[in-house]
Design a protein around this motif. Structure first.
Motif, PDB file in Angstrom:
ATOM      1  N   LYS A 263      39.001  47.407  43.411  1.00 39.02           N
ATOM      2  CA  LYS A 263      38.329  46.948  44.623  1.00 39.02           C
ATOM      3  C   LYS A 263      37.266  47.960  45.018  1.00 39.02           C
ATOM      4  N   ARG A 264      36.028  47.501  45.161  1.00 40.70           N
ATOM      5  CA  ARG A 264      34.959  48.395  45.604  1.00 40.70           C
ATOM      6  C   ARG A 264      35.209  48.848  47.043  1.00 40.70           C
ATOM      7  N   THR A 265      34.844  50.111  47.337  1.00 40.79           N
ATOM      8  CA  THR A 265      35.148  50.693  48.648  1.00 40.79           C
ATOM      9  C   THR A 265      33.910  51.134  49.412  1.00 40.79           C
ATOM     10  N   LEU A 266      32.718  51.058  48.809  1.00 37.20           N
ATOM     11  CA  LEU A 266      31.508  51.441  49.530  1.00 37.20           C
ATOM     12  C   LEU A 266      30.332  50.594  49.077  1.00 37.20           C
ATOM     13  N   ASP A 267      29.288  50.595  49.883  1.00 40.31           N
ATOM     14  CA  ASP A 267      28.116  49.781  49.616  1.00 40.31           C
ATOM     15  C   ASP A 267      27.475  50.175  48.293  1.00 40.31           C
ATOM     16  N   ARG A 268      27.171  49.173  47.482  1.00 40.74           N
ATOM     17  CA  ARG A 268      26.491  49.324  46.185  1.00 40.74           C
ATOM     18  C   ARG A 268      27.323  50.084  45.147  1.00 40.74           C
ATOM     19  N   GLU A 269      28.613  50.187  45.354  1.00 41.04           N
ATOM     20  CA  GLU A 269      29.497  50.693  44.290  1.00 41.04           C
ATOM     21  C   GLU A 269      29.528  49.657  43.166  1.00 41.04           C
ATOM     22  N   ILE A 270      29.542  50.126  41.914  1.00 48.08           N
ATOM     23  CA  ILE A 270      29.653  49.194  40.797  1.00 48.08           C
ATOM     24  C   ILE A 270      30.739  49.649  39.825  1.00 48.08           C
ATOM     25  N   ALA A 271      31.357  48.673  39.184  1.00 47.60           N
ATOM     26  CA  ALA A 271      32.360  48.912  38.140  1.00 47.60           C
ATOM     27  C   ALA A 271      32.195  47.805  37.110  1.00 47.60           C
ATOM     28  N   GLY A 272      32.047  48.164  35.832  1.00 46.54           N
ATOM     29  CA  GLY A 272      31.830  47.117  34.854  1.00 46.54           C
ATOM     30  C   GLY A 272      31.912  47.593  33.423  1.00 46.54           C
ATOM     31  N   HIS A 273      31.531  46.717  32.498  1.00 41.35           N
ATOM     32  CA  HIS A 273      31.669  46.940  31.053  1.00 41.35           C
ATOM     33  C   HIS A 273      33.069  47.463  30.723  1.00 41.35           C
ATOM     34  N   GLU A 274      34.046  46.732  31.253  1.00 38.88           N
ATOM     35  CA  GLU A 274      35.447  47.091  31.177  1.00 38.88           C
ATOM     36  C   GLU A 274      36.004  46.845  29.773  1.00 38.88           C
ATOM     37  N   TRP A 275      37.018  47.666  29.420  1.00 40.28           N
ATOM     38  CA  TRP A 275      37.709  47.470  28.146  1.00 40.28           C
ATOM     39  C   TRP A 275      39.124  48.031  28.250  1.00 40.28           C
ATOM     40  N   PHE A 276      40.005  47.518  27.400  1.00 38.26           N
ATOM     41  CA  PHE A 276      41.378  48.004  27.321  1.00 38.26           C
ATOM     42  C   PHE A 276      41.450  49.268  26.466  1.00 38.26           C
ATOM     43  N   GLY A 277      42.248  50.234  26.892  1.00 43.87           N
ATOM     44  CA  GLY A 277      42.643  51.310  25.991  1.00 43.87           C
ATOM     45  C   GLY A 277      43.501  50.742  24.883  1.00 43.87           C
ATOM     46  N   ALA A 278      43.597  51.485  23.779  1.00 42.55           N
ATOM     47  CA  ALA A 278      44.283  50.961  22.591  1.00 42.55           C
ATOM     48  C   ALA A 278      45.744  50.628  22.842  1.00 42.55           C
ATOM     49  N   ASP A 279      46.417  51.344  23.763  1.00 41.70           N
ATOM     50  CA  ASP A 279      47.829  51.066  24.016  1.00 41.70           C
ATOM     51  C   ASP A 279      48.031  49.973  25.053  1.00 41.70           C
ATOM     52  N   GLY A 280      46.950  49.422  25.594  1.00 40.08           N
ATOM     53  CA  GLY A 280      47.039  48.321  26.541  1.00 40.08           C
ATOM     54  C   GLY A 280      47.495  48.708  27.930  1.00 40.08           C
ATOM     55  N   LYS A 281      47.666  50.007  28.194  1.00 40.53           N
ATOM     56  CA  LYS A 281      48.193  50.448  29.488  1.00 40.53           C
ATOM     57  C   LYS A 281      47.102  50.688  30.525  1.00 40.53           C
ATOM     58  N   THR A 282      45.858  50.876  30.068  1.00 42.72           N
ATOM     59  CA  THR A 282      44.767  51.251  30.958  1.00 42.72           C
ATOM     60  C   THR A 282      43.560  50.355  30.714  1.00 42.72           C
TER      61      THR A 282
END
Length: 409
Positions: A263-282
Protein backbone atom coordinates in the motif's frame (compact mmCIF):
# COMPACT_ATOMS: atom_id res chain seq x y z
CA UNK A 1 20.20 -27.09 -37.26
CA UNK A 2 21.94 -23.81 -36.51
CA UNK A 3 25.25 -24.10 -34.65
CA UNK A 4 27.04 -21.14 -33.11
CA UNK A 5 30.68 -22.18 -33.48
CA UNK A 6 32.13 -19.13 -31.80
CA UNK A 7 30.72 -19.37 -28.30
CA UNK A 8 33.00 -19.86 -25.33
CA UNK A 9 31.86 -21.95 -22.17
CA UNK A 10 30.38 -20.11 -19.24
CA UNK A 11 32.39 -21.73 -16.46
CA UNK A 12 30.70 -25.08 -16.15
CA UNK A 13 27.76 -23.70 -17.97
CA UNK A 14 28.85 -22.52 -21.29
CA UNK A 15 31.88 -20.81 -22.78
CA UNK A 16 34.98 -22.03 -24.62
CA UNK A 17 36.20 -20.41 -27.71
CA UNK A 18 38.73 -22.12 -29.92
CA UNK A 19 42.20 -22.45 -28.41
CA UNK A 20 43.67 -19.90 -30.84
CA UNK A 21 41.21 -17.19 -29.88
CA UNK A 22 42.46 -14.30 -27.77
CA UNK A 23 40.18 -12.34 -25.49
CA UNK A 24 41.03 -8.65 -25.72
CA UNK A 25 39.87 -5.50 -23.98
CA UNK A 26 37.41 -3.60 -26.15
CA UNK A 27 34.85 -0.87 -25.65
CA UNK A 28 31.52 -2.68 -25.78
CA UNK A 29 29.64 -1.62 -28.89
CA UNK A 30 32.48 0.49 -30.28
CA UNK A 31 32.39 -1.61 -33.45
CA UNK A 32 29.34 -2.90 -35.32
CA UNK A 33 29.67 -5.82 -35.28
CA UNK A 34 32.27 -6.46 -32.62
CA UNK A 35 35.41 -8.17 -34.07
CA UNK A 36 34.92 -11.34 -32.01
CA UNK A 37 32.19 -13.14 -30.10
CA UNK A 38 33.87 -12.47 -26.76
CA UNK A 39 35.85 -9.62 -25.27
CA UNK A 40 36.73 -7.97 -21.99
CA UNK A 41 34.66 -4.85 -21.40
CA UNK A 42 37.27 -2.08 -21.36
CA UNK A 43 35.32 -0.08 -18.77
CA UNK A 44 34.56 -2.86 -16.29
CA UNK A 45 37.13 -5.64 -16.76
CA UNK A 46 34.40 -8.29 -17.09
CA UNK A 47 34.21 -10.79 -19.94
CA UNK A 48 31.26 -10.50 -22.33
CA UNK A 49 30.23 -13.30 -24.67
CA UNK A 50 27.71 -13.13 -27.49
CA UNK A 51 25.57 -16.25 -27.19
CA UNK A 52 23.72 -15.95 -30.49
CA UNK A 53 24.98 -15.92 -34.05
CA UNK A 54 24.80 -12.80 -36.22
CA UNK A 55 22.25 -14.31 -38.60
CA UNK A 56 19.26 -12.17 -37.67
CA UNK A 57 17.80 -10.62 -34.55
CA UNK A 58 17.85 -12.75 -31.38
CA UNK A 59 16.19 -11.88 -28.08
CA UNK A 60 16.14 -13.46 -24.64
CA UNK A 61 13.00 -13.53 -22.50
CA UNK A 62 11.32 -10.90 -20.30
CA UNK A 63 12.99 -10.52 -16.91
CA UNK A 64 10.62 -12.70 -14.85
CA UNK A 65 10.16 -15.40 -17.52
CA UNK A 66 12.59 -18.23 -16.87
CA UNK A 67 14.28 -19.29 -20.16
CA UNK A 68 16.36 -22.20 -18.77
CA UNK A 69 15.91 -25.96 -18.50
CA UNK A 70 18.29 -28.25 -16.63
CA UNK A 71 20.34 -30.85 -18.42
CA UNK A 72 19.43 -34.49 -18.98
CA UNK A 73 22.39 -36.56 -17.86
CA UNK A 74 25.57 -35.04 -19.27
CA UNK A 75 23.77 -32.89 -21.83
CA UNK A 76 24.16 -29.15 -21.38
CA UNK A 77 21.60 -26.88 -19.79
CA UNK A 78 19.35 -25.24 -22.36
CA UNK A 79 18.21 -21.66 -22.92
CA UNK A 80 15.17 -20.80 -25.02
CA UNK A 81 15.16 -17.54 -26.98
CA UNK A 82 13.52 -15.83 -29.95
CA UNK A 83 15.10 -15.69 -33.40
CA UNK A 84 13.78 -13.34 -36.07
CA UNK A 85 14.51 -13.76 -39.77
CA UNK A 86 12.76 -12.61 -42.98
CA UNK A 87 10.55 -15.71 -42.63
CA UNK A 88 9.20 -14.57 -39.26
CA UNK A 89 9.77 -15.04 -35.55
CA UNK A 90 10.41 -18.44 -33.98
CA UNK A 91 11.63 -20.03 -30.78
CA UNK A 92 15.12 -21.51 -30.68
CA UNK A 93 16.94 -23.45 -27.98
CA UNK A 94 20.65 -23.07 -27.21
CA UNK A 95 22.62 -25.85 -25.54
CA UNK A 96 24.82 -24.11 -22.98
CA UNK A 97 27.47 -26.84 -23.15
CA UNK A 98 27.79 -27.79 -26.81
CA UNK A 99 26.82 -24.34 -28.13
CA UNK A 100 24.39 -25.79 -30.65
CA UNK A 101 21.29 -23.71 -31.41
CA UNK A 102 18.23 -25.43 -32.87
CA UNK A 103 14.86 -24.22 -34.05
CA UNK A 104 12.01 -25.37 -31.81
CA UNK A 105 9.15 -23.92 -33.82
CA UNK A 106 8.43 -22.86 -37.37
CA UNK A 107 8.47 -19.10 -38.08
CA UNK A 108 5.32 -17.15 -37.23
CA UNK A 109 4.29 -13.67 -38.30
CA UNK A 110 3.33 -13.05 -34.66
CA UNK A 111 4.08 -15.19 -31.62
CA UNK A 112 4.11 -14.38 -27.90
CA UNK A 113 3.39 -15.76 -24.45
CA UNK A 114 6.64 -17.71 -24.22
CA UNK A 115 6.79 -19.83 -21.04
CA UNK A 116 9.24 -22.64 -20.28
CA UNK A 117 7.88 -25.60 -18.31
CA UNK A 118 10.95 -27.06 -16.63
CA UNK A 119 9.16 -30.18 -15.36
CA UNK A 120 7.31 -30.86 -18.59
CA UNK A 121 10.41 -29.82 -20.60
CA UNK A 122 8.12 -27.89 -22.90
CA UNK A 123 7.90 -24.31 -24.06
CA UNK A 124 4.39 -22.85 -24.28
CA UNK A 125 3.61 -20.05 -26.73
CA UNK A 126 0.69 -18.44 -28.51
CA UNK A 127 -0.01 -17.37 -32.06
CA UNK A 128 -3.36 -15.73 -32.73
CA UNK A 129 -5.98 -17.38 -30.54
CA UNK A 130 -4.11 -20.72 -30.28
CA UNK A 131 -1.72 -21.95 -27.57
CA UNK A 132 0.85 -24.63 -28.37
CA UNK A 133 3.54 -26.51 -26.43
CA UNK A 134 6.73 -27.88 -27.99
CA UNK A 135 8.95 -30.41 -26.22
CA UNK A 136 12.49 -29.13 -25.83
CA UNK A 137 14.14 -32.50 -26.48
CA UNK A 138 11.85 -34.33 -28.93
CA UNK A 139 10.61 -31.11 -30.64
CA UNK A 140 7.12 -32.64 -30.66
CA UNK A 141 4.40 -29.98 -30.71
CA UNK A 142 0.91 -30.32 -29.26
CA UNK A 143 -2.20 -28.16 -29.26
CA UNK A 144 -2.96 -26.84 -25.77
CA UNK A 145 -5.91 -24.47 -26.12
CA UNK A 146 -7.88 -22.34 -28.58
CA UNK A 147 -9.53 -19.27 -27.08
CA UNK A 148 -13.23 -18.94 -27.98
CA UNK A 149 -14.50 -16.04 -30.08
CA UNK A 150 -16.01 -14.29 -27.04
CA UNK A 151 -12.87 -14.57 -24.87
CA UNK A 152 -9.76 -13.70 -26.87
CA UNK A 153 -6.98 -13.57 -24.27
CA UNK A 154 -3.26 -14.06 -23.79
CA UNK A 155 -1.26 -16.51 -21.69
CA UNK A 156 1.68 -15.15 -19.69
CA UNK A 157 2.51 -17.66 -16.96
CA UNK A 158 2.56 -21.33 -15.83
CA UNK A 159 1.94 -22.45 -12.27
CA UNK A 160 4.39 -24.33 -10.05
CA UNK A 161 3.04 -27.84 -10.69
CA UNK A 162 2.66 -26.97 -14.40
CA UNK A 163 -1.01 -27.86 -14.49
CA UNK A 164 -2.40 -24.39 -15.27
CA UNK A 165 -1.52 -21.54 -17.60
CA UNK A 166 -2.62 -18.06 -16.58
CA UNK A 167 -3.17 -14.64 -18.06
CA UNK A 168 -5.55 -11.74 -18.44
CA UNK A 169 -8.40 -11.04 -20.88
CA UNK A 170 -9.10 -7.52 -22.18
CA UNK A 171 -12.29 -6.21 -23.77
CA UNK A 172 -12.78 -5.35 -27.43
CA UNK A 173 -12.95 -1.69 -26.41
CA UNK A 174 -9.47 -1.99 -24.93
CA UNK A 175 -8.18 -3.70 -28.08
CA UNK A 176 -9.58 -0.81 -30.11
CA UNK A 177 -7.54 1.67 -28.06
CA UNK A 178 -4.41 -0.35 -28.83
CA UNK A 179 -5.35 -0.37 -32.52
CA UNK A 180 -5.89 3.39 -32.70
CA UNK A 181 -2.92 4.29 -30.50
CA UNK A 182 -0.21 1.63 -30.96
CA UNK A 183 2.61 3.58 -29.27
CA UNK A 184 2.90 3.06 -25.50
CA UNK A 185 3.02 6.78 -24.72
CA UNK A 186 -0.31 7.13 -26.55
CA UNK A 187 -2.26 4.11 -25.24
CA UNK A 188 -0.95 3.88 -21.67
CA UNK A 189 -2.92 6.64 -19.95
CA UNK A 190 -5.95 6.13 -22.20
CA UNK A 191 -6.36 2.50 -21.16
CA UNK A 192 -5.81 3.33 -17.49
CA UNK A 193 -8.42 6.09 -17.53
CA UNK A 194 -10.97 4.03 -19.49
CA UNK A 195 -11.52 1.70 -16.49
CA UNK A 196 -12.55 -1.16 -18.77
CA UNK A 197 -13.17 -4.65 -17.39
CA UNK A 198 -10.32 -7.15 -17.34
CA UNK A 199 -10.50 -10.79 -16.27
CA UNK A 200 -7.82 -13.03 -14.81
CA UNK A 201 -8.10 -16.64 -15.99
CA UNK A 202 -6.43 -20.04 -16.09
CA UNK A 203 -6.53 -22.78 -18.72
CA UNK A 204 -5.40 -26.36 -18.23
CA UNK A 205 -1.89 -27.04 -19.52
CA UNK A 206 -2.67 -30.66 -20.41
CA UNK A 207 -4.72 -29.71 -23.47
CA UNK A 208 -8.13 -30.71 -22.07
CA UNK A 209 -9.53 -27.29 -22.83
CA UNK A 210 -10.71 -26.22 -19.38
CA UNK A 211 -10.97 -22.42 -18.92
CA UNK A 212 -11.54 -20.86 -15.49
CA UNK A 213 -12.41 -17.18 -15.08
CA UNK A 214 -10.93 -16.15 -11.74
CA UNK A 215 -11.56 -12.47 -11.14
CA UNK A 216 -12.91 -9.45 -13.02
CA UNK A 217 -12.34 -5.81 -12.17
CA UNK A 218 -12.75 -2.48 -13.93
CA UNK A 219 -9.00 -2.01 -13.73
CA UNK A 220 -6.09 -2.72 -16.04
CA UNK A 221 -5.06 -6.13 -14.64
CA UNK A 222 -1.63 -6.98 -15.99
CA UNK A 223 1.89 -8.41 -15.34
CA UNK A 224 0.37 -11.79 -14.42
CA UNK A 225 2.78 -14.38 -12.99
CA UNK A 226 2.39 -17.53 -10.90
CA UNK A 227 4.42 -18.22 -7.78
CA UNK A 228 7.40 -20.50 -8.53
CA UNK A 229 6.53 -22.71 -5.54
CA UNK A 230 2.80 -22.35 -4.69
CA UNK A 231 0.57 -23.67 -7.51
CA UNK A 232 -2.49 -21.68 -6.42
CA UNK A 233 -0.87 -18.27 -5.93
CA UNK A 234 -1.10 -15.80 -8.81
CA UNK A 235 0.55 -12.36 -8.79
CA UNK A 236 -0.92 -9.52 -10.85
CA UNK A 237 -0.86 -5.75 -10.97
CA UNK A 238 -3.17 -2.81 -11.42
CA UNK A 239 -1.45 -1.26 -14.44
CA UNK A 240 -1.36 2.46 -15.12
CA UNK A 241 0.77 5.43 -14.07
CA UNK A 242 2.56 3.92 -11.09
CA UNK A 243 2.13 6.99 -8.89
CA UNK A 244 -1.67 6.64 -9.24
CA UNK A 245 -2.13 2.92 -8.50
CA UNK A 246 -1.67 0.49 -5.65
CA UNK A 247 -0.13 -1.87 -8.13
CA UNK A 248 0.90 -5.21 -6.61
CA UNK A 249 -1.73 -7.86 -5.77
CA UNK A 250 -2.14 -11.62 -5.44
CA UNK A 251 -5.09 -13.97 -5.87
CA UNK A 252 -5.51 -17.51 -4.58
CA UNK A 253 -6.83 -19.43 -7.58
CA UNK A 254 -8.76 -21.86 -5.36
CA UNK A 255 -10.34 -19.52 -2.80
CA UNK A 256 -10.41 -16.46 -5.13
CA UNK A 257 -9.10 -14.37 -2.20
CA UNK A 258 -7.44 -11.17 -3.44
CA UNK A 259 -4.75 -9.39 -1.41
CA UNK A 260 -2.91 -6.09 -1.83
CA UNK A 261 0.82 -6.63 -1.29
CA UNK A 262 2.07 -3.05 -0.95
CA UNK A 263 0.00 0.00 0.00
CA UNK A 264 1.44 3.37 -1.01
CA UNK A 265 1.84 5.76 1.93
CA UNK A 266 2.79 9.10 0.34
CA UNK A 267 2.05 11.22 -2.70
CA UNK A 268 3.69 9.98 -5.92
CA UNK A 269 5.16 6.87 -4.29
CA UNK A 270 5.57 4.10 -6.86
CA UNK A 271 6.08 0.33 -6.66
CA UNK A 272 6.29 -1.88 -9.73
CA UNK A 273 8.05 -4.34 -12.04
CA UNK A 274 7.33 -6.91 -9.36
CA UNK A 275 8.68 -10.47 -9.34
CA UNK A 276 8.78 -13.52 -7.08
CA UNK A 277 11.97 -14.59 -5.35
CA UNK A 278 13.00 -18.11 -6.31
CA UNK A 279 11.66 -19.66 -3.09
CA UNK A 280 8.26 -18.00 -3.55
CA UNK A 281 8.37 -16.39 -0.10
CA UNK A 282 9.03 -12.79 -1.19
CA UNK A 283 7.71 -10.44 -3.85
CA UNK A 284 10.36 -7.91 -4.88
CA UNK A 285 9.74 -4.62 -6.66
CA UNK A 286 11.15 -1.31 -7.86
CA UNK A 287 10.30 1.20 -5.12
CA UNK A 288 10.51 5.00 -5.26
CA UNK A 289 9.34 7.39 -2.51
CA UNK A 290 8.43 9.60 -4.32
CA UNK A 291 8.75 8.84 -8.02
CA UNK A 292 12.09 9.90 -9.47
CA UNK A 293 13.49 11.14 -6.14
CA UNK A 294 14.56 8.13 -4.08
CA UNK A 295 15.37 4.70 -5.52
CA UNK A 296 15.26 1.25 -3.93
CA UNK A 297 14.39 -2.40 -4.30
CA UNK A 298 11.91 -3.63 -1.70
CA UNK A 299 10.83 -7.16 -0.82
CA UNK A 300 7.48 -7.99 0.83
CA UNK A 301 7.35 -11.20 2.89
CA UNK A 302 4.19 -13.03 1.84
CA UNK A 303 3.74 -14.70 5.23
CA UNK A 304 4.28 -11.75 7.57
CA UNK A 305 3.76 -8.75 5.29
CA UNK A 306 7.02 -7.24 6.53
CA UNK A 307 9.11 -5.37 4.02
CA UNK A 308 12.85 -4.92 3.63
CA UNK A 309 14.26 -2.16 1.45
CA UNK A 310 17.66 -1.71 -0.17
CA UNK A 311 18.47 1.79 -1.36
CA UNK A 312 20.09 2.59 -4.72
CA UNK A 313 21.61 5.70 -6.24
CA UNK A 314 20.00 7.48 -9.16
CA UNK A 315 22.63 6.09 -11.56
CA UNK A 316 22.00 2.53 -10.32
CA UNK A 317 18.25 2.57 -11.01
CA UNK A 318 17.36 -0.11 -13.57
CA UNK A 319 14.46 -0.70 -15.92
CA UNK A 320 14.23 -4.21 -14.43
CA UNK A 321 15.82 -5.93 -11.48
CA UNK A 322 16.16 -9.61 -10.71
CA UNK A 323 17.42 -11.82 -7.89
CA UNK A 324 19.75 -14.80 -7.81
CA UNK A 325 18.40 -18.22 -6.85
CA UNK A 326 19.60 -17.76 -3.25
CA UNK A 327 18.45 -14.10 -3.15
CA UNK A 328 21.85 -13.07 -1.76
CA UNK A 329 22.69 -11.06 -4.86
CA UNK A 330 20.60 -9.05 -7.29
CA UNK A 331 21.10 -7.56 -10.73
CA UNK A 332 19.80 -4.68 -12.80
CA UNK A 333 19.84 -3.79 -16.47
CA UNK A 334 20.44 -0.06 -16.07
CA UNK A 335 18.56 2.82 -17.62
CA UNK A 336 18.73 5.70 -20.06
CA UNK A 337 18.57 9.50 -19.76
CA UNK A 338 14.86 9.80 -20.59
CA UNK A 339 13.76 7.09 -18.13
CA UNK A 340 12.29 7.77 -14.69
CA UNK A 341 15.68 8.24 -12.99
CA UNK A 342 16.82 10.81 -15.59
CA UNK A 343 20.43 9.65 -15.26
CA UNK A 344 22.99 10.19 -18.01
CA UNK A 345 25.23 7.53 -16.41
CA UNK A 346 22.80 4.68 -15.81
CA UNK A 347 23.67 2.58 -18.88
CA UNK A 348 25.22 -0.48 -17.21
CA UNK A 349 24.51 -4.08 -16.37
CA UNK A 350 24.80 -4.04 -12.58
CA UNK A 351 25.44 -6.66 -9.91
CA UNK A 352 23.97 -5.69 -6.52
CA UNK A 353 24.95 -7.08 -3.12
CA UNK A 354 22.89 -6.15 -0.02
CA UNK A 355 24.83 -4.27 2.65
CA UNK A 356 22.68 -3.15 5.55
CA UNK A 357 19.95 -0.90 4.15
CA UNK A 358 21.45 -0.42 0.68
CA UNK A 359 22.90 -2.23 -2.31
CA UNK A 360 26.61 -2.23 -3.05
CA UNK A 361 26.87 -2.14 -6.82
CA UNK A 362 29.39 -3.35 -9.38
CA UNK A 363 29.28 -2.41 -13.05
CA UNK A 364 29.64 -5.48 -15.28
CA UNK A 365 28.93 -4.24 -18.81
CA UNK A 366 28.82 -0.78 -20.36
CA UNK A 367 25.64 -0.37 -22.45
CA UNK A 368 26.35 3.20 -23.55
CA UNK A 369 26.05 2.13 -27.19
CA UNK A 370 22.81 0.20 -26.57
CA UNK A 371 19.42 1.68 -27.47
CA UNK A 372 17.20 1.10 -24.43
CA UNK A 373 14.08 0.97 -26.57
CA UNK A 374 15.05 -2.71 -26.38
CA UNK A 375 15.00 -3.47 -22.67
CA UNK A 376 17.95 -5.74 -21.68
CA UNK A 377 15.96 -7.91 -19.18
CA UNK A 378 18.79 -9.48 -17.23
CA UNK A 379 18.80 -13.12 -15.99
CA UNK A 380 21.22 -15.01 -13.74
CA UNK A 381 22.62 -18.06 -15.56
CA UNK A 382 21.70 -21.49 -14.13
CA UNK A 383 25.09 -21.80 -12.39
CA UNK A 384 24.90 -18.23 -11.04
CA UNK A 385 28.22 -17.22 -12.61
CA UNK A 386 26.95 -15.07 -15.47
CA UNK A 387 24.28 -12.48 -16.20
CA UNK A 388 22.47 -13.02 -19.49
CA UNK A 389 20.80 -10.11 -21.28
CA UNK A 390 19.78 -8.84 -24.70
CA UNK A 391 21.21 -5.76 -26.38
CA UNK A 392 21.55 -4.08 -29.77
CA UNK A 393 24.95 -2.38 -29.51
CA UNK A 394 26.22 -4.45 -32.47
CA UNK A 395 23.46 -3.06 -34.69
CA UNK A 396 20.68 -5.60 -34.05
CA UNK A 397 19.30 -7.47 -31.07
CA UNK A 398 21.49 -10.31 -29.79
CA UNK A 399 21.80 -12.28 -26.53
CA UNK A 400 24.91 -11.84 -24.39
CA UNK A 401 26.39 -13.13 -21.15
CA UNK A 402 28.70 -11.13 -18.88
CA UNK A 403 30.81 -12.96 -16.33
CA UNK A 404 30.19 -11.94 -12.73
CA UNK A 405 33.78 -12.68 -11.69
CA UNK A 406 36.23 -10.08 -12.96
CA UNK A 407 38.56 -11.27 -15.72
CA UNK A 408 42.18 -11.96 -14.85
CA UNK A 409 43.24 -10.59 -18.25
Amino acid sequence: MKTNRYLPVLGGLLLSVGSNAQTTRLATGAQKPMPAAEWIDADTGHKIVRLTALDGANESFYFHNNPFVKSLGTAGDKMVYYHTSPAGKQLYVLNLKTHQAEALTRPFAKVHGEIVGRKRREVFYQTGDTVYATHLDSKKTRLVYVFPADFKADITTLNADESQLGGAWGSDAEKEIYRQYPAKHDFFTRIYEAKLPRTLFTVSADGKGHLTKLFTDKAWLNHVQFSPTEPNLLLFCHEGPWEKVDRIWTINTKTKAVQLIHKRTLDREIAGHEWFGADGKTIWFDHQKPRGVTFAVTGADLRTGREKTYALTRDEWSVHYTSAADEKTFAGDGGYPTSVAKSAEGHWIYLFTPEGDHFRSEKLANLKMHDYKLEPNVHFSPDGKWLIFRANFEGQAQVYAVEIAKSAI
